[in-house]
Design an enzyme around this catalytic site. Structure first.
Site, PDB file in Angstrom:
ATOM      1  CG  ASP A   1       0.439  -4.098   2.127  1.00 10.25           C
ATOM      2  OD1 ASP A   1       0.410  -4.825   3.144  1.00 10.25           O
ATOM      3  OD2 ASP A   1       1.209  -3.086   1.977  1.00 10.25           O
TER       4      ASP A   1
ATOM      5  CD  GLU B   1       7.866   0.369   7.460  1.00 13.03           C
ATOM      6  OE1 GLU B   1       7.102  -0.581   7.208  1.00 13.03           O
ATOM      7  OE2 GLU B   1       8.006   1.172   7.239  1.00 13.03           O
TER       8      GLU B   1
ATOM      9  CG  ASP C   1      -0.366   0.029   2.631  1.00 10.17           C
ATOM     10  OD1 ASP C   1       0.956  -0.125   2.526  1.00 10.17           O
ATOM     11  OD2 ASP C   1      -1.094   0.164   3.592  1.00 10.17           O
ATOM     12  CB  SER C   2       4.538   1.897  -0.297  1.00  8.62           C
ATOM     13  OG  SER C   2       4.798   0.448  -1.026  1.00  8.62           O
TER      14      SER C   2
ATOM     15  CE  LYS D   1       3.258  -5.706   4.098  1.00  7.00           C
ATOM     16  NZ  LYS D   1       2.611  -4.602   4.679  1.00  7.00           N
TER      17      LYS D   1
ATOM     18  CD  GLU E   1       0.618  -1.226   8.078  1.00  3.59           C
ATOM     19  OE1 GLU E   1       0.155  -0.479   9.242  1.00  3.59           O
ATOM     20  OE2 GLU E   1       1.088  -0.820   7.248  1.00  3.59           O
TER      21      GLU E   1
END
Ligand code: KIV
Length: 286
Positions: free
Chosen positions: A84, A183, A45-46, A114, A116
């Site tokens: 993501d 991260e 999602d960057s 993925k 978070e």
């Protein structure tokens, strides 16, 4: 060619083979990365920053992720593709997380998703994994919570936060995650986590002690002027090369140096003469 699976990635950790992961968002970045030998691609999602021009990943939606993940799976054969889950697409309830993880996998063809979070999201990870969807966890600085962290700060510097991260890492492994991104975690702590876990750790700004590394495509290629994070190394200055090439193109069009005959397509003199005569006759009759 067979696509790599989460078992192949686990085998890399077991054999002590470092895992080089990279983000990909479109056909060009994905194909180039595959031919360069990247075993695992993250449709991250960057893309909210490097593709969409936002200041954070928060505006990215599930539909955006599906769109980009479809492209990356379409043009690659070998790498394991991880998609993501964007902001708030898995935090409302386990049902919401499951439904959205299923959509991402089913509609884009990624092999894993993925998300978070550590201890608190572990029950959701367990539920998704039990449903047949492999999950890569992501702990430490989790960019979707940047507003809560108050910036992109290194995690695990103090005793309490280091112990918290150790618990997070254990919790996501126990929940069934096949790998975990660390991260912006201090290097010694990342190494401790890596030694403690059976699953691969994939670091970004987490030192050399992880089982693998993940980087943003634009960062390692020097393509993103807005930000050059310390954790990234620029292996090329592709942004400068692109700017120079485009500048040259603009100059040559302006000077009428481009296109030349080499870039143009001829037609036979007979057809051209006949066409001119027909146009002249047509003009005369009006
Ligand atoms: O979105 C992303 O690219 C990521 C990586 C940087 C880990 O989450």
């Amino acid at each position: 060619m067979m696509r790599l699976t989460i078992r192949d990635i686990q085998k890399m950790k077991d054999k002590g083979e470092p895992i080089a992961m990279l983000t990909a968002y479109d056909a060009t970045s994905a194909s180039l990365s595959e031919t360069a030998g990247v075993p695992m691609l993250l449709v991250g999602d960057s893309l909210g920053m490097v593709i969409q021009g936002h200041q954070s990943t928060i505006p990215v939606t599930l539909d955006h992720m599906i769109y980009h993940a479809q492209i990356v799976t379409r043009v690659t054969q070998r790498p394991l593709i991880v998609g993501d889950m964007p902001f708030m697409s898995y935090n409302v309830s386990e049902e919401q997380a499951l439904t959205n993880a299923a959509r991402l996998m089913q509609e884009s063809g990624v092999s894993a998703i993925k998300l978070e979070g550590g201890e608190t999201i572990a029950p959701t990870i367990a539920r998704i994994v039990q449903s047949g969807i492999p999950v890569m966890a992501h702990i430490g600085l989790t960019p979707q919570s940047v507003n809560r962290f108050g910036g992109f700060r290194v995690q695990g510097k103090e005793m309490a936060s280091a112990q918290h991260l150790l618990r997070d890492a254990q919790a996501v492994q126990d929940a069934g995650a096949f790998a975990v991104v660390l991260e912006l975690v201090t290097a010694p702590l990342s190494q401790m986590i890596t030694e403690k876990l059976q699953i691969p750790t994939i670091g970004i700004g987490a030192g050399a002690g992880c089982d693998g590394q993940v980087q943003v495509f634009h960062d390692i290629l020097g393509m993103f002027d807005a930000l050059t994070p310390r954790h990234a190394k620029q292996y090329a200055k592709v942004g400068d090369m692109i700017r120079e090439a485009i500048g040259q193109y603009v100059l040559e069009v302006t000077n009428r140096e481009f296109p030349t005959e080499l870039n143009s397509f001829p037609m036979s003199d007979d057809v051209l003469t006949a066409l001119r005569e027909a146009e002249t006759a047509n003009g005369a009759s009006h």
